[in-house]
Design a protein around this motif. Structure first.
Motif, mmCIF file in Angstrom:
data_model
loop_
_atom_site.group_PDB
_atom_site.id
_atom_site.type_symbol
_atom_site.label_atom_id
_atom_site.label_comp_id
_atom_site.label_asym_id
_atom_site.label_seq_id
_atom_site.Cartn_x
_atom_site.Cartn_y
_atom_site.Cartn_z
ATOM 1 N N ASN A 88 0.800 -1.224 0.000
ATOM 2 C CA ASN A 88 0.000 0.000 0.000
ATOM 3 C C ASN A 88 0.835 1.278 0.000
ATOM 4 O O ASN A 88 0.281 2.374 -0.113
ATOM 5 C CB ASN A 88 -0.955 0.015 1.195
ATOM 6 C CG ASN A 88 -2.158 -0.891 0.975
ATOM 7 O OD1 ASN A 88 -2.421 -1.312 -0.156
ATOM 8 N ND2 ASN A 88 -2.882 -1.192 2.032
ATOM 9 N N ALA A 143 -5.356 0.006 -3.002
ATOM 10 C CA ALA A 143 -5.951 -0.688 -4.156
ATOM 11 C C ALA A 143 -5.004 -0.780 -5.347
ATOM 12 O O ALA A 143 -5.429 -0.931 -6.483
ATOM 13 C CB ALA A 143 -7.259 -0.020 -4.589
ATOM 14 N N LYS A 176 -4.708 -6.003 -6.574
ATOM 15 C CA LYS A 176 -5.976 -6.703 -6.354
ATOM 16 C C LYS A 176 -5.934 -8.133 -6.884
ATOM 17 O O LYS A 176 -6.941 -8.669 -7.332
ATOM 18 C CB LYS A 176 -7.129 -5.931 -6.999
ATOM 19 C CG LYS A 176 -7.494 -4.646 -6.280
ATOM 20 C CD LYS A 176 -8.762 -4.069 -6.853
ATOM 21 C CE LYS A 176 -9.214 -2.854 -6.073
ATOM 22 N NZ LYS A 176 -10.472 -2.285 -6.636
ATOM 23 N N GLY A 177 -4.763 -8.723 -6.840
ATOM 24 C CA GLY A 177 -4.690 -10.133 -7.183
ATOM 25 C C GLY A 177 -3.878 -10.450 -8.424
ATOM 26 O O GLY A 177 -3.704 -9.624 -9.321
ATOM 27 N N ASN A 227 -6.506 -3.108 -11.088
ATOM 28 C CA ASN A 227 -6.106 -2.358 -9.904
ATOM 29 C C ASN A 227 -5.965 -0.874 -10.232
ATOM 30 O O ASN A 227 -6.236 -0.444 -11.353
ATOM 31 C CB ASN A 227 -4.804 -2.923 -9.318
ATOM 32 C CG ASN A 227 -3.659 -2.895 -10.317
ATOM 33 O OD1 ASN A 227 -3.323 -1.857 -10.881
ATOM 34 N ND2 ASN A 227 -3.047 -4.051 -10.557
ATOM 35 N N ARG A 228 -5.564 -0.132 -9.250
ATOM 36 C CA ARG A 228 -5.456 1.325 -9.391
ATOM 37 C C ARG A 228 -4.523 1.738 -10.525
ATOM 38 O O ARG A 228 -4.746 2.760 -11.186
ATOM 39 C CB ARG A 228 -4.960 1.910 -8.066
ATOM 40 C CG ARG A 228 -4.719 3.404 -8.047
ATOM 41 C CD ARG A 228 -4.319 3.859 -6.658
ATOM 42 N NE ARG A 228 -3.827 5.215 -6.646
ATOM 43 C CZ ARG A 228 -2.549 5.540 -6.818
ATOM 44 N NH1 ARG A 228 -1.653 4.590 -7.020
ATOM 45 N NH2 ARG A 228 -2.165 6.798 -6.793
ATOM 46 N N LYS A 245 -6.166 0.194 -14.213
ATOM 47 C CA LYS A 245 -7.614 0.317 -14.417
ATOM 48 C C LYS A 245 -7.967 0.982 -15.740
ATOM 49 O O LYS A 245 -8.855 0.516 -16.468
ATOM 50 C CB LYS A 245 -8.243 1.091 -13.261
ATOM 51 C CG LYS A 245 -9.759 1.161 -13.318
ATOM 52 C CD LYS A 245 -10.320 1.842 -12.076
ATOM 53 C CE LYS A 245 -11.838 1.861 -12.114
ATOM 54 N NZ LYS A 245 -12.413 2.486 -10.901
ATOM 55 N N LYS A 298 -11.997 -7.482 -15.755
ATOM 56 C CA LYS A 298 -11.700 -7.769 -14.348
ATOM 57 C C LYS A 298 -10.229 -8.104 -14.125
ATOM 58 O O LYS A 298 -9.696 -7.943 -13.033
ATOM 59 C CB LYS A 298 -12.572 -8.910 -13.840
ATOM 60 C CG LYS A 298 -12.204 -10.294 -14.343
ATOM 61 C CD LYS A 298 -12.949 -11.348 -13.556
ATOM 62 C CE LYS A 298 -12.379 -12.729 -13.795
ATOM 63 N NZ LYS A 298 -13.011 -13.745 -12.929
ATOM 64 N N ASP A 299 -9.552 -8.584 -15.172
ATOM 65 C CA ASP A 299 -8.118 -8.864 -15.108
ATOM 66 C C ASP A 299 -7.582 -8.933 -16.527
ATOM 67 O O ASP A 299 -8.346 -8.803 -17.499
ATOM 68 C CB ASP A 299 -7.820 -10.160 -14.329
ATOM 69 C CG ASP A 299 -8.548 -11.378 -14.883
ATOM 70 O OD1 ASP A 299 -8.633 -11.528 -16.121
ATOM 71 O OD2 ASP A 299 -9.043 -12.200 -14.083
#
Length: 249
Positions: free
Chosen positions: A80, A85, A88-89, A114-115, A118, A125-126
């Motif tokens: 972080n 964010a 996210k994986g 993710n941030r 995006k 989603k990925d």
């Protein structure tokens, strides 16, 4: 005339401020040189390290063979620190396919929205950043010792995946990584692939233990769409021809 010029000046000022605000907002989500330099400083600063994550990673040392590199454990900065964010994986997906009597093993690596990515993902989603399809002459559906892979986030916001596929007379080692700047490369048994020219790589081991590769510029793929894409890909004439040559195993 003066009134018209005044209105025009006001409109230009509003547009300029709005545009700068939009650019600033957009740039705040992008990875830049200053952030890269800060990441390197954090790696050298023990007060930035995630001690809990490091202690958990220590327990995973020598968990097994997952590719060309031994999985190293380094103290890493808290995720972080790059931003909430910002991660996210990360994951991988493997699947088995067939072309007539030929067995094909597929594996891919993907990063969650993710941030930082995006804007580029634009609602996905990925994103899959690497996919490999390897022709094989042996499958182990009990112990799964012939086909292993792992996705690693410890270089966040750069991501790495590696694995191997064993045939009867060869071992295909592969490694791929994607940087926060959206540069991606792969190495398969010492051959380098620039994935901006195609994230999908076909590998055909030969009877004489050499290898042949075929790089494909696939569309944007997600962990959900990669399976259907692969089904279409292996029904393509060029793919069938590549995997069906008599010199192949």
């Amino acid at each position: 005339m003066k009134k018209t010029l005044l209105i025009l000046a006001i409109l230009l000022t509003i547009y300029s401020c709005s545009n700068k605000s939009s650019e600033s907002k957009s740039n705040s989500k992008q990875w830049n040189l200053q952030q890269r330099e800060q990441l390197l400083k954090n790696r050298n600063d023990s007060t930035s390290w995630d001690r809990e994550m490091f202690n958990n990673d220590i327990k995973m040392i020598e968990i097994g063979d997952f590719g060309p590199f031994e999985i190293g454990v380094f103290p890493e900065p808290k995720y972080n620190l790059i931003g909430e964010a910002s991660f996210k994986g990360l994951g991988n997906r493997s699947e088995e396919f067939k072309i007539k009597d030929k067995k094909i093993l597929m594996n891919c690596f993907f990063v969650g929205e993710n941030r930082l990515n995006k804007n580029r993902l634009d609602g996905m989603k990925d994103e899959v950043f690497f996919q490999v399809l390897v022709l094989t002459d042996t499958i182990d559906n009990e112990n799964y010792n012939l086909n292993k892979s792992i996705a690693i986030s410890r270089n966040h916001p750069d991501y790495l995946g590696q694995g191997f596929i064993k045939t009867k007379n060869n071992r295909i080692d592969y490694l791929a990584f994607q940087t926060a700047e959206n540069n991606a490369y792969a190495i398969i048994n010492s051959r380098i692939f620039d994935l901006s020219f195609g994230k999908t790589i076909l590998i055909a081991p030969q009877k004489n233990k050499s290898l042949k590769s075929y790089q494909i510029k696939s569309p944007d793929l997600t962990s959900d769409s990669v399976s259907d894409y692969t089904k279409k890909l292996i029904s393509n004439k060029q793919t069938i021809s590549f995997f069906g040559k008599k010199e192949n195993i």
